[in-house]
Design a protein around this motif. Structure first.
Motif, PDB file in Angstrom:
ATOM      1  N   VAL A 215       0.840  -1.198   0.000  1.00  0.00           N
ATOM      2  CA  VAL A 215       0.000   0.000   0.000  1.00  0.00           C
ATOM      3  C   VAL A 215       0.874   1.247   0.000  1.00  0.00           C
ATOM      4  O   VAL A 215       1.868   1.335   0.727  1.00  0.00           O
ATOM      5  N   THR A 216       0.519   2.219  -0.860  1.00  0.00           N
ATOM      6  CA  THR A 216       1.287   3.465  -0.960  1.00  0.00           C
ATOM      7  C   THR A 216       0.528   4.661  -0.387  1.00  0.00           C
ATOM      8  O   THR A 216       0.938   5.806  -0.580  1.00  0.00           O
ATOM      9  N   GLU A 217      -0.572   4.415   0.287  1.00  0.00           N
ATOM     10  CA  GLU A 217      -1.307   5.465   0.998  1.00  0.00           C
ATOM     11  C   GLU A 217      -1.660   4.938   2.376  1.00  0.00           C
ATOM     12  O   GLU A 217      -1.878   3.731   2.554  1.00  0.00           O
ATOM     13  N   SER A 218      -1.740   5.834   3.333  1.00  0.00           N
ATOM     14  CA  SER A 218      -2.040   5.410   4.689  1.00  0.00           C
ATOM     15  C   SER A 218      -3.441   4.817   4.779  1.00  0.00           C
ATOM     16  O   SER A 218      -4.398   5.376   4.239  1.00  0.00           O
ATOM     17  N   PRO A 219      -3.577   3.665   5.438  1.00  0.00           N
ATOM     18  CA  PRO A 219      -4.926   3.127   5.671  1.00  0.00           C
ATOM     19  C   PRO A 219      -5.728   4.079   6.563  1.00  0.00           C
ATOM     20  O   PRO A 219      -5.154   4.825   7.377  1.00  0.00           O
ATOM     21  N   ASP A 220      -7.031   4.067   6.400  1.00  0.00           N
ATOM     22  CA  ASP A 220      -7.882   4.858   7.283  1.00  0.00           C
ATOM     23  C   ASP A 220      -7.717   4.377   8.720  1.00  0.00           C
ATOM     24  O   ASP A 220      -7.660   3.176   8.981  1.00  0.00           O
ATOM     25  N   LEU A 221      -7.657   5.315   9.643  1.00  0.00           N
ATOM     26  CA  LEU A 221      -7.490   4.972  11.053  1.00  0.00           C
ATOM     27  C   LEU A 221      -8.810   5.091  11.810  1.00  0.00           C
ATOM     28  O   LEU A 221      -8.838   5.362  13.004  1.00  0.00           O
ATOM     29  N   TRP A 234       3.119   1.229   5.842  1.00  0.00           N
ATOM     30  CA  TRP A 234       2.791   1.479   4.451  1.00  0.00           C
ATOM     31  C   TRP A 234       3.914   2.276   3.797  1.00  0.00           C
ATOM     32  O   TRP A 234       4.689   2.951   4.469  1.00  0.00           O
ATOM     33  N   MET A 235       4.022   2.183   2.480  1.00  0.00           N
ATOM     34  CA  MET A 235       5.132   2.787   1.752  1.00  0.00           C
ATOM     35  C   MET A 235       4.811   4.219   1.356  1.00  0.00           C
ATOM     36  O   MET A 235       3.901   4.465   0.560  1.00  0.00           O
ATOM     37  N   ASN A 236       5.557   5.145   1.908  1.00  0.00           N
ATOM     38  CA  ASN A 236       5.376   6.562   1.606  1.00  0.00           C
ATOM     39  C   ASN A 236       6.248   6.935   0.410  1.00  0.00           C
ATOM     40  O   ASN A 236       7.114   7.807   0.484  1.00  0.00           O
ATOM     41  N   ASP A 237       6.038   6.231  -0.691  1.00  0.00           N
ATOM     42  CA  ASP A 237       6.879   6.411  -1.877  1.00  0.00           C
ATOM     43  C   ASP A 237       6.198   5.695  -3.035  1.00  0.00           C
ATOM     44  O   ASP A 237       5.116   5.134  -2.882  1.00  0.00           O
ATOM     45  N   ARG A 260      -1.915   9.406  14.083  1.00  0.00           N
ATOM     46  CA  ARG A 260      -0.822   9.822  13.197  1.00  0.00           C
ATOM     47  C   ARG A 260      -0.603   8.737  12.145  1.00  0.00           C
ATOM     48  O   ARG A 260      -0.403   7.573  12.450  1.00  0.00           O
ATOM     49  N   THR A 261      -0.628   9.155  10.885  1.00  0.00           N
ATOM     50  CA  THR A 261      -0.440   8.200   9.792  1.00  0.00           C
ATOM     51  C   THR A 261       1.027   7.878   9.546  1.00  0.00           C
ATOM     52  O   THR A 261       1.339   6.888   8.885  1.00  0.00           O
ATOM     53  N   CYS A 262       1.922   8.743  10.040  1.00  0.00           N
ATOM     54  CA  CYS A 262       3.359   8.491   9.874  1.00  0.00           C
ATOM     55  C   CYS A 262       4.053   8.941  11.150  1.00  0.00           C
ATOM     56  O   CYS A 262       4.529  10.074  11.256  1.00  0.00           O
ATOM     57  N   ALA A 263       4.094   8.047  12.122  1.00  0.00           N
ATOM     58  CA  ALA A 263       4.666   8.386  13.423  1.00  0.00           C
ATOM     59  C   ALA A 263       6.187   8.463  13.336  1.00  0.00           C
ATOM     60  O   ALA A 263       6.792   8.297  12.280  1.00  0.00           O
TER      61      ALA A 263
END
Length: 639
Positions: A215-221, A234-237, A260-263
């Protein structure tokens, strides 16, 4: 112990030294006994940001673990890689301007001197300066005594510098070998909130995820346990191009508690584009209750429907299709259908994925009519498969052809081939046993217009692993072949799926050897059925599952096959168990007696001009004695 550099043109002999000679302690030969090289993954050749500067190294002894090693081939001097502007790599020679790939030392318990080069971007020199480090091979990992670098060395000043390390797993995961499938792929999807899992104990390795992608987008939290865990990676790229190289990618780790989607916790993965799919080098997740996120890619992004297919299973059918120069000749075409219960209230699309022996077939099928959810034996043959495989399928629903796929359901594995009903059988020596089997798929016969089908059968050849491996051997007795009834176009019922209602069997028996020896190791042998070159090519050169035949003797009996007893000259005796003795007396003696077959061997000893008067063997079955020539002539009787 700091090791200073020396001029490029200075030739120094590379010698093996013991740890004591360098003052470097050789700790326990366990990878956990050493500090890991800091920021190890970001030292790869694909790391294109300046994130490392080894002028801040604070220790000398490091390990790169079991999956990484120091780069030992020339490195591009101009571009940023290994996380720094200037790179250090291991060179095989110190000759000026000559760069050669080097090899790591053998695992001999010693430290070895190895030359390294420092690149220079300004002059585009891959080996502007050199010095030496010491390397110890611990078997499945290496230990490196890295030099502590300073600003005033090698013209470093304000340049970032890094020792280059990269993945050392041998072979190309795209072509040389097949990586394992990431366990529980369906549960790594963001739609999974009902099955929990964690990747904190995942074995470091390359993994395949077909047909899923990271997955290249953050899953819904909005819900806990997306991707089956409390924290998702998840891959931020973006995914890499197919350039034959593996690329490092940053992974974000979510934090549900803070939304936070990217801690602060950052992880990594290596990805390689194999053309039609990707492979991923994955390590254990950095925190408990965290998991990598994968999903089935979609083009439109239309939301998945709230429907999960049920009753998913593999069924077979047989068709005949024209072949050759005319349409009058027809060949069998075996179809493996992915059968499932569809949604009768809403028109949906279904994505169907087939697997053979657990490997993805790379034949995605998007259909509305479930009757088209199949693969054929011709497709499987093209991909290198034949009968004797296990097929399964996954099915998920879509609201549109290019939309997102809902939760998929997997079928049980279906074995397509010859199914043995006995995994093993026990047979008493000299008696018979029965091996049973049945075909799980039909054997179809070609229909020729000029040669109508008269007989249709598949010949199975019976083979064993006994040393005397022929069907009429002295040790094993069984028929050489078994004939299995095939299916013709005229007698096939296309209205219903084919099912085998016929079980086949054949007898096997062990026998006493006529050669004076027995060919069974450990009192067992293995049987299997094989084909050669039948008309239906999906059955060509296949083997069945094996059946182990355990041979036993009557309780308390001993096995004498291959044993020899003898009496010669005046007379000297040798018993079956190897005892030698002398018996120089007149009289009649019983040498050997058996009950099955009923036989006795008697000897009469008398003093004569020759050494031995006569041996007499009486066969109680025939009731007729016969003579064995006496000494000095010798004879071994085979009964």
């Amino acid at each position: 112990m700091a090791m200073l550099g020396w001029p490029v043109d200075h030739q120094r002999k590379i010698v093996k030294v013991s740890p004591a000679a360098t003052g470097i302690p050789l700790q326990h030969n366990i990878v956990g006994s050493y500090n890991e090289v800091p920021n190890l993954a970001w030292r790869s050749l694909s790391s294109k940001e300046e994130v490392i500067d080894d002028k801040t190294l604070s220790s000398m002894l490091f390990t790169a673990g079991e999956s990484f090693d120091i780069v030992s081939s020339p490195v591009d001097a101009e571009t940023i890689s290994c996380g720094a502007k200037r790179k250090i790599w291991m060179n095989a020679t110190r000759l000026h301007k000559l760069c050669l790939s080097d090899t790591l030392p053998e695992a001999d318990g010693l430290y070895h001197w190895k030359d390294v080069c420092i690149t220079d971007a300004e002059t585009n020199d891959p080996c502007k300066d050199t010095f030496a480090i010491e390397v110890h091979n611990g078997g499945n990992f290496r230990v490196y005594a890295l030099e502590l670098l300073r600003r005033d060395q090698y013209g470093l000043e304000n340049d970032t510098v890094a020792y280059c390390f990269d993945l050392s797993i041998p072979g190309d995961p795209c072509s040389d070998w097949t990586p394992p499938v990431l366990p529980g792929l369906e549960y790594h999807r963001p739609v999974n909130t009902y099955v929990t899992q964690t990747d904190d104990s995942l074995v470091h390795n390359w993994y395949s995820a077909k047909p899923y992608q990271m997955v290249t987008e953050s899953p819904d939290l909005d819900l806990t346990n997306r991707c089956g865990a409390n924290s998702q990676m998840w891959m931020n790229d973006s995914l890499p191009e197919a350039d034959g190289k593996h690329h490092i990618r940053k992974l974000c780790v979510t934090d549900f508690a803070t939304s936070r989607t990217c801690a602060d916790s950052i992880h990594y993965t290596f990805i390689k584009n194999c053309g039609r799919h990707y492979v991923y080098f994955l390590t254990s997740s950095p925190k408990h209750d965290s998991a990598y996120c994968f999903d089935i890619p979609s083009v439109s992004g239309d939301p998945a429907p709230d429907f999960t297919p049920s009753n998913v299973q593999i069924k077979t059918s047989l068709k005949w299709i024209p072949y050759g120069l005319t349409s009058f000749n027809e060949m069998p075409n075996l179809q493996f259908h992915c059968s499932f219960d569809e949604n009768n209230e809403t028109d949906l699309f279904y994505s169907v994925y087939f697997y053979v022996n657990g490997d993805y077939l790379d034949t995605d099928i998007i259909i509305q009519d479930p009757s088209y959810a199949f693969v054929t034996d011709l497709q499987l043959q093209f991909l290198g498969y034949a009968a004797g495989i296990t097929i399964s399928c996954h099915v998920g629903a879509r609201s549109s052809r290019d939309g997102s796929t809902g939760i998929t359901t997997k079928s049980p594995g279906f074995y397509a081939g010859i199914k043995m009903l006995n995994s093993s059988i026990d047979v008493k020596r000299g008696e018979k046993g029965v091996v049973s089997f049945y075909p799980t798929i039909p054997y179809g016969c070609v229909k020729h217009s000029t040669n109508p089908e008269s007989t249709c059968q598949l010949t199975l050849y019976i083979s064993s692993d006994a040393a005397n491996n022929i069907c009429d051997s002295n040790s094993i007795q069984h028929q050489c072949t078994v004939e299995v009834a095939g299916v013709t176009k005229d007698n096939y019922n296309s209205a219903s799926p084919w099912t085998s209602e016929t079980n086949y069997e054949f007898e096997i028996a062990t026998s006493e050897s006529k050669q004076g020896s027995y060919y069974l190791a450990n009192s067992k042998f293995v049987l299997k059925l094989q084909t050669k070159n039948p008309s239906h090519q999906f059955w060509k050169n296949i083997e069945s599952e094996t059946v182990t035949i355990n041979v036993s003797d009557t309780e308390g009996a001993e096995i004498w096959q291959g044993k020899v007893c003898s009496v010669h000259c005046d007379p000297h005796h040798l018993t079956f168990d190897g005892l030698r003795f002398e018996l120089q007396k007149r009289g009649r003696f019983l040498l050997m007696k058996t009950e099955d077959p009923p036989m006795q061997v008697h000897l009469s000893y008398a003093v004569t001009d020759v050494w031995l008067d006569q041996d007499c063997v009486r066969d109680k079955v025939l009731g007729n004695p016969f003579a064995i020539p006496y000494c000095p002539t010798s004879c071994i009787a085979n009964f």
